[in-house]
Design a protein around this motif. Structure first.
Motif, short mmCIF file in Angstrom:
data_model
loop_
_atom_site.label_atom_id
_atom_site.label_comp_id
_atom_site.label_asym_id
_atom_site.label_seq_id
_atom_site.Cartn_x
_atom_site.Cartn_y
_atom_site.Cartn_z
N GLY A 47 0.85 -1.17 -0.03
CA GLY A 47 -0.20 -0.01 0.07
C GLY A 47 0.71 1.44 0.04
O GLY A 47 1.82 1.52 -0.62
N ASP A 84 -10.47 9.39 6.20
CA ASP A 84 -9.94 7.92 6.22
C ASP A 84 -10.28 7.07 7.35
O ASP A 84 -9.67 7.40 8.34
CB ASP A 84 -8.41 8.15 5.90
N ASP A 110 -9.96 4.16 7.81
CA ASP A 110 -9.15 3.03 7.96
C ASP A 110 -7.92 3.44 8.76
O ASP A 110 -6.74 2.57 9.24
CB ASP A 110 -8.64 2.22 6.83
N SER A 153 -3.89 6.20 4.51
CA SER A 153 -3.01 5.29 4.10
C SER A 153 -3.91 4.06 3.77
O SER A 153 -5.05 3.99 4.08
CB SER A 153 -2.26 4.86 5.38
N HIS A 154 -3.24 2.96 3.25
CA HIS A 154 -3.61 1.81 3.01
C HIS A 154 -2.81 0.68 2.99
O HIS A 154 -1.45 0.84 2.73
CB HIS A 154 -4.54 1.93 1.74
N THR A 155 -3.14 -0.61 3.21
CA THR A 155 -2.27 -1.58 3.48
C THR A 155 -1.98 -2.65 2.16
O THR A 155 -1.34 -3.69 2.30
CB THR A 155 -2.29 -2.33 4.71
N ALA A 171 -4.19 -0.06 -4.44
CA ALA A 171 -5.31 0.95 -4.26
C ALA A 171 -5.66 1.30 -5.74
O ALA A 171 -4.69 1.49 -6.52
CB ALA A 171 -4.78 2.41 -3.26
N ASN A 183 -11.48 5.52 1.79
CA ASN A 183 -10.73 4.86 2.88
C ASN A 183 -9.39 3.99 2.35
O ASN A 183 -8.41 3.58 2.80
CB ASN A 183 -11.35 4.08 3.78
N LYS A 184 -9.32 3.29 1.08
CA LYS A 184 -8.65 2.74 0.41
C LYS A 184 -7.67 3.41 -0.87
O LYS A 184 -6.35 3.14 -1.06
CB LYS A 184 -9.18 1.24 -0.08
N THR A 193 -9.73 9.79 -0.31
CA THR A 193 -10.35 10.27 0.93
C THR A 193 -10.39 11.74 1.01
O THR A 193 -9.88 12.50 -0.14
CB THR A 193 -9.40 10.04 2.26
#
Length: 211
Positions: A85, A141, A143, A167-169, A172, A178-179, A182
């Motif tokens: 991410g 966001d 998450d 952020s995202h893990t 994307a 949220n992924k 945002t």
């Protein structure tokens, strides 16, 4: 030699050859965009309240009135195939500063609220300059650190360490909330003690990093 119960037998051989190795590569892609949030649009529970109008490169709050909180914001998107991410942080070069030396401090009353808090009006304590006015940032966001910005919670913007706002893990797509997308907002409010000046300014820098 292989022998069958009926007395038949035969010899066999096995030739072991190399396995087939299959390879491929995928190029890294990473795109980060910033766009303005229009007037009257909600940002994490607070509506954009000024008609000044944000752009992708400016948050022009215009004339501030004592006791009237103003909000401007931007939409952030990330498209990437980075395995783990990305993160997006923001920092400033200085507080909102005027050429006459006056400044508007960060939330809350210049104390540096690194844990997001509910918005409060500046204290406005005479001879305590940091309480004359302040501004902070929020993010939609959900998450991010278990939705640390909740609904209409604000934090200060630092000058050395970027404050993570998105952020995202995993990979994307630049559009999923949220992924890959945002919305962030900056809220500002002053008291009648905030020093007069028509040139308060600073620079905000986003840092978008694939993980």
């Amino acid at each position: 030699t292989v022998t069958a119960p009926a007395g038949d037998s035969a010899d066999t051989r096995i030739a072991i050859i190399d396995d087939v190795t299959m390879t491929a590569s995928v190029a890294t892609n990473f795109t980060f965009t910033v766009a303005a949030v229009g007037s009257g649009t909600a940002i994490n529970g607070d509506a954009v309240t000024t008609s000044a109008g944000a752009t992708a490169t400016a948050l022009p709050f215009g004339d501030l009135a004592s006791g009237v909180a103003e909000v401007l914001g931007q939409d952030l998107t990330v498209s990437t195939n980075a395995r783990n991410g990305f993160t997006v942080g923001i920092f400033q070069d200085q507080n909102l500063l005027s050429a006459n030396g006056a400044d508007i401090d960060v939330f809350k009353d210049g104390s540096g609220a690194f844990t997001p808090l509910s918005w409060t009006t500046p204290a406005g304590t005479i001879d305590t300059e940091a309480t004359y006015g302040h501004y902070g940032i929020t993010s939609e966001d959900a998450d991010l650190n278990s939705d640390e910005f909740g609904t209409a919670l604000y934090a200060s913007i630092g000058t050395s360490t970027p404050r993570t706002v998105f952020s995202h893990t995993g990979p994307a797509n630049g559009s999923t909330a949220n992924k890959g997308a945002t919305r962030v907002g900056v809220k500002i409010e002053i008291t009648s003690l905030q020093e007069a000046a028509d040139d308060y300014t600073n620079s905000l820098t986003y840092i978008a990093t694939p993980t």
